[in-house]
Scaffold this motif. Structure first.
Motif, PDB file in Angstrom:
ATOM      1  N   THR A 196      -5.342   6.595  -0.150  1.00  0.00           N
ATOM      2  CA  THR A 196      -4.181   5.746  -0.305  1.00  0.00           C
ATOM      3  C   THR A 196      -4.420   4.387   0.357  1.00  0.00           C
ATOM      4  N   THR A 197      -4.016   3.334  -0.332  1.00  0.00           N
ATOM      5  CA  THR A 197      -4.144   1.974   0.182  1.00  0.00           C
ATOM      6  C   THR A 197      -3.337   1.832   1.460  1.00  0.00           C
ATOM      7  N   PRO A 198      -3.893   1.157   2.462  1.00  0.00           N
ATOM      8  CA  PRO A 198      -3.142   0.998   3.713  1.00  0.00           C
ATOM      9  C   PRO A 198      -1.882   0.153   3.513  1.00  0.00           C
ATOM     10  N   VAL A 199      -0.796   0.623   4.069  1.00  0.00           N
ATOM     11  CA  VAL A 199       0.480  -0.096   3.996  1.00  0.00           C
ATOM     12  C   VAL A 199       0.368  -1.428   4.723  1.00  0.00           C
ATOM     13  N   SER A 200      -0.343  -1.435   5.838  1.00  0.00           N
ATOM     14  CA  SER A 200      -0.434  -2.642   6.663  1.00  0.00           C
ATOM     15  C   SER A 200      -1.170  -3.786   5.976  1.00  0.00           C
ATOM     16  N   SER A 201      -1.862  -3.516   4.879  1.00  0.00           N
ATOM     17  CA  SER A 201      -2.517  -4.601   4.144  1.00  0.00           C
ATOM     18  C   SER A 201      -1.548  -5.291   3.195  1.00  0.00           C
ATOM     19  N   GLY A 202      -0.354  -4.738   3.060  1.00  0.00           N
ATOM     20  CA  GLY A 202       0.660  -5.335   2.197  1.00  0.00           C
ATOM     21  C   GLY A 202       1.321  -6.541   2.848  1.00  0.00           C
ATOM     22  N   THR A 203       2.064  -7.274   2.042  1.00  0.00           N
ATOM     23  CA  THR A 203       2.802  -8.440   2.539  1.00  0.00           C
ATOM     24  C   THR A 203       4.232  -8.051   2.891  1.00  0.00           C
ATOM     25  N   ILE A 204       4.918  -8.958   3.553  1.00  0.00           N
ATOM     26  CA  ILE A 204       6.336  -8.723   3.857  1.00  0.00           C
ATOM     27  C   ILE A 204       7.127  -8.613   2.554  1.00  0.00           C
ATOM     28  N   ARG A 205       6.769  -9.392   1.544  1.00  0.00           N
ATOM     29  CA  ARG A 205       7.433  -9.286   0.231  1.00  0.00           C
ATOM     30  C   ARG A 205       7.282  -7.875  -0.325  1.00  0.00           C
ATOM     31  N   GLU A 206       6.069  -7.311  -0.236  1.00  0.00           N
ATOM     32  CA  GLU A 206       5.860  -5.941  -0.710  1.00  0.00           C
ATOM     33  C   GLU A 206       6.634  -4.954   0.148  1.00  0.00           C
ATOM     34  N   LEU A 207       6.679  -5.185   1.452  1.00  0.00           N
ATOM     35  CA  LEU A 207       7.444  -4.312   2.338  1.00  0.00           C
ATOM     36  C   LEU A 207       8.925  -4.316   1.953  1.00  0.00           C
ATOM     37  N   VAL A 208       9.452  -5.473   1.600  1.00  0.00           N
ATOM     38  CA  VAL A 208      10.844  -5.564   1.138  1.00  0.00           C
ATOM     39  C   VAL A 208      11.020  -4.712  -0.118  1.00  0.00           C
ATOM     40  N   ASP A 209      10.121  -4.876  -1.094  1.00  0.00           N
ATOM     41  CA  ASP A 209      10.208  -4.096  -2.339  1.00  0.00           C
ATOM     42  C   ASP A 209      10.136  -2.597  -2.064  1.00  0.00           C
ATOM     43  N   TRP A 210       9.163  -2.194  -1.231  1.00  0.00           N
ATOM     44  CA  TRP A 210       8.998  -0.774  -0.924  1.00  0.00           C
ATOM     45  C   TRP A 210      10.231  -0.226  -0.209  1.00  0.00           C
TER      46      TRP A 210
END
Length: 197
Positions: A130-144
């Motif tokens: 699974t792709t690391p969550v921490s490599s995501g952006t704040i925009r992706e964190l909002v979506d998730w």
């Protein structure tokens, strides 16, 4: 359409209070197709609120309240820029508590980026980690975050736009199929990319 796909279809129908005919279901190949099908069956009620903005401000405030960063937090900022690997596990829980919403589950690659992205079984077959969550952006964190908390954040009787439908469908896929929220993209094939038969 396999049993998992039928179960997913029924969950989406139940959540939105709609009926998707078999002839329509046969044309659903991607998550985006699913969203488009649902969007064509409901009435949206546009209003002035912006759900992504509300959740973004909530996340940004949580980072600041916990004194986790002095950097400016923008939608494009990577989570890994705000939280070091050593502070990630403890502070992720604190962030979740401060925000008051579920956040994506951290995975092994979040804590050890040196792990290979694929695992070989008997030296042949590989399974993608699974792709690391921490490599995501704040925009992706909002979506998730919106997708994970869609039942709390989105009033099903007052859907305001297509984005809310996307978040609901992705949230249902996550919950029903056990696919990590960070691994579900609109362009993904339901069968080939997500492995839902």
């Amino acid at each position: 359409m396999g049993l998992d796909s039928v179960e997913l279809l029924m969950s989406v129908e139940d959540r939105f209070g709609i009926r998707i005919e078999d002839s329509e279901a046969e044309k659903i190949y991607t998550v985006q197709n699913f969203v488009d099908c649902v969007y064509g069956k409901i009435i949206t009620n546009p209003n002035e609120k912006c759900l992504t903005q509300i959740v973004f401000y909530r996340i940004r405030k949580a980072f600041r309240n916990l004194n986790l960063t002095r950097k400016e937090i923008k939608p494009e900022t990577r989570i890994s820029e705000l939280l070091t690997q050593s502070e990630l596990k403890e502070n992720w829980h604190l962030l979740k508590t401060e925000i008051g919403l579920d956040l994506p589950e951290l995975v092994a690659l979040d804590f050890n980026p040196k792990l290979g992205t694929h695992v070989k079984i008997f030296g042949i077959k590989t399974i993608k980690r699974t792709t690391p969550v921490s490599s995501g952006t704040i925009r992706e964190l909002v979506d998730w975050t919106i997708a994970l908390n869609q039942e709390k954040l989105i009033d099903i009787e007052k859907i305001t736009n297509k984005y809310e439908i996307e978040r609901i469908v992705i949230g249902i896929i996550n919950r029903n199929m056990g696919i990590p929220i960070s691994e579900i993209k609109l362009e993904h094939s339901i069968t080939n990319d997500l492995g839902i038969d």
